[in-house]
Write a protein that holds these residues in place. Structure first.
Motif, mmCIF file in Angstrom:
data_model
loop_
_atom_site.group_PDB
_atom_site.id
_atom_site.type_symbol
_atom_site.label_atom_id
_atom_site.label_comp_id
_atom_site.label_asym_id
_atom_site.label_seq_id
_atom_site.Cartn_x
_atom_site.Cartn_y
_atom_site.Cartn_z
ATOM 1 N N GLU A 1 0.830 -1.212 0.000
ATOM 2 C CA GLU A 1 0.000 0.000 0.000
ATOM 3 C C GLU A 1 0.864 1.262 0.000
ATOM 4 O OE1 GLU A 1 -3.731 -2.091 2.362
ATOM 5 O OE2 GLU A 1 -2.032 -1.215 3.442
ATOM 6 N N ARG B 1 -13.907 8.108 4.887
ATOM 7 C CA ARG B 1 -13.045 8.317 3.719
ATOM 8 C C ARG B 1 -13.272 9.708 3.122
ATOM 9 N NH1 ARG B 1 -13.709 2.423 0.660
ATOM 10 N NH2 ARG B 1 -12.332 1.242 2.067
ATOM 11 N N TYR C 1 -9.543 3.719 6.516
ATOM 12 C CA TYR C 1 -10.930 4.058 6.863
ATOM 13 C C TYR C 1 -11.881 3.187 6.050
ATOM 14 C CZ TYR C 1 -8.480 8.061 8.790
ATOM 15 O OH TYR C 1 -7.609 8.856 9.490
ATOM 16 N N THR C 2 -12.830 2.594 6.734
ATOM 17 C CA THR C 2 -13.703 1.612 6.080
ATOM 18 C C THR C 2 -15.038 2.194 5.644
ATOM 19 O OG1 THR C 2 -14.512 0.930 8.276
ATOM 20 C CG2 THR C 2 -12.677 -0.317 7.335
ATOM 21 N N LYS D 1 -17.759 5.088 4.183
ATOM 22 C CA LYS D 1 -17.769 6.133 3.158
ATOM 23 C C LYS D 1 -17.600 7.518 3.785
ATOM 24 C CE LYS D 1 -20.628 7.966 -0.597
ATOM 25 N NZ LYS D 1 -21.920 7.828 -1.335
ATOM 26 N N LEU E 1 -5.781 5.921 2.463
ATOM 27 C CA LEU E 1 -7.048 6.291 3.110
ATOM 28 C C LEU E 1 -8.091 5.183 2.953
ATOM 29 C CD1 LEU E 1 -7.261 10.060 2.090
ATOM 30 C CD2 LEU E 1 -6.332 9.054 4.184
ATOM 31 N N LYS E 2 -8.086 4.491 1.819
ATOM 32 C CA LYS E 2 -9.008 3.365 1.635
ATOM 33 C C LYS E 2 -8.716 2.241 2.618
ATOM 34 C CE LYS E 2 -10.373 3.796 -3.219
ATOM 35 N NZ LYS E 2 -10.329 3.165 -4.571
ATOM 36 N N ARG E 3 -7.435 2.038 2.913
ATOM 37 C CA ARG E 3 -7.055 0.978 3.858
ATOM 38 C C ARG E 3 -7.362 1.375 5.296
ATOM 39 N NH1 ARG E 3 -6.540 -2.305 7.103
ATOM 40 N NH2 ARG E 3 -4.765 -3.681 7.548
ATOM 41 N N VAL F 1 -4.910 8.351 -1.656
ATOM 42 C CA VAL F 1 -6.124 7.524 -1.760
ATOM 43 C C VAL F 1 -5.908 6.069 -1.348
ATOM 44 C CG1 VAL F 1 -7.755 6.528 -3.415
ATOM 45 C CG2 VAL F 1 -7.372 8.983 -3.374
ATOM 46 N N PRO F 2 -4.866 5.343 -1.830
ATOM 47 C CA PRO F 2 -4.698 3.938 -1.411
ATOM 48 C C PRO F 2 -4.585 3.775 0.109
ATOM 49 C CG PRO F 2 -3.276 4.439 -3.261
ATOM 50 C CD PRO F 2 -3.823 5.747 -2.795
#
Length: 313
Positions: free
Chosen positions: A21, A64, A58-59, A61, A54-56, A51-52
């Motif tokens: 990541e 994020r 925070y789950t 919507k 933050l996606k990991r 972005v990669p």
């Protein structure tokens, strides 16, 4: 913090960014300036870079979206030395996702405090040292008829650039994790305060260097004594006349029969740079009043054009 049950035992698992990541973030950071704007400069590229991660971290919507929103604020530095700032930000976001009390202002303060000083390092190191050296080496080979010249420049430059981005990002990531270990001791608060002070100092330096207001209108025009200025019609012809003119200028004679004093000269004599600083304060006040930066920019263009047309500036 993620809690899951295994039999009758609760196991707490800390969210942590994997090497893969962090590599995705590293690759995206090469596009930091792919989308640049005059309002917040590199903010879109900065948000895209993260972005990669933050996606990991925070789950939901909502989480994020909140993370992306706080990273859409103003950001601008040398594109290569942004890497250590990325690393520190990753560490802060990781600790925040795991429940550490780190607010938006702390993250933004650290970013602002780092981007100014690092920008001053990036230009002389990369633009004025590494690239000219590699360019000269590649050009010398190309002038000799070797195709290796441009290839060498391309490969060496990108190898140095990518390696620097990766290793400084990892350095920032590890340093950021050390910063967040002792939150109770106020380390992050001290860093945030220091970063804010440094950010204001950088703002003052930039204002003095880049903001310029020059008034063009005169406040007085006083006739000079006959012996105080050069009488151009009485000078000799040819080179002798030029010599006489230079001689009289050296003696302190004016080149015009009147002494003109401009409004700008009076301002500079009282408080040099006062109007430049005043303009910065006005823009800061408008931003505090939630006026759009685009509106401020358009307004400055309009005022500047009108002032020029009417001979004010």
């Amino acid at each position: 913090m993620i809690t899951k049950k295994k039999g009758e035992i609760n196991v707490s698992e800390k969210i942590q960014l994997s090497l893969a990541e962090r590599r995705k973030v590293w690759l995206r950071s090469t596009l930091l300036q792919a989308s640049w704007n005059y309002e917040r400069m590199q903010n879109l590229g900065w948000a895209y870079t993260l972005v990669p991660a933050l996606k990991r971290l925070y789950t939901t919507k909502e989480d994020r979206a909140a993370a992306l929103t706080r990273h859409m604020e103003f950001f601008n530095t040398h594109p290569y030395v942004a890497a250590p700032i990325v690393g520190v930000t990753l560490a802060l976001e990781e600790e925040r996702a795991n429940g550490t009390d780190i607010d938006d202002a702390a993250i933004q303060g650290v970013k602002i405090g780092m981007m100014g000083p690092l920008a001053g390092i990036g230009d002389p190191v990369f633009w004025f040292t590494v690239r000219p050296i590699l360019g000269a080496l590649g050009a010398s080979l190309a002038l000799g008829g070797s195709v290796i010249g441009p290839i060498l420049f391309f490969v060496a430059w990108n190898a140095i650039r990518m390696a620097f981005l990766w290793y400084t990002q990892e350095l920032g990531y590890k340093s950021g994790k050390e910063i967040t270990k002792d939150m109770s001791g106020g380390i992050l608060q001290d860093i945030t305060k220091g970063a804010s002070i440094l950010g204001m100092f950088i703002l003052a330096v930039l204002a003095e260097r880049w903001v310029s207001i020059k008034f063009a209108f005169n406040v007085s025009e006083v006739p000079l004594d006959e012996k105080a200025y050069i009488h151009w019609d009485k000078l000799a012809d040819g080179s002798e006349g030029i010599r006489q003119a230079f001689e009289q200028v050296g003696q302190g004679l004016s080149q015009t029969p009147t002494k003109v004093t401009t409004f700008q000269q009076n301002l500079d004599g009282l408080i040099p740079g006062f109007m430049n600083l005043l303009l910065v304060f006005i823009c800061m006040w408008l931003l505090k009043k939630k006026v759009s930066p685009i509106t401020i920019i358009i307004g400055l263009f309009a005022v500047g054009i009108l002032a020029r047309v009417f001979g004010i500036m």
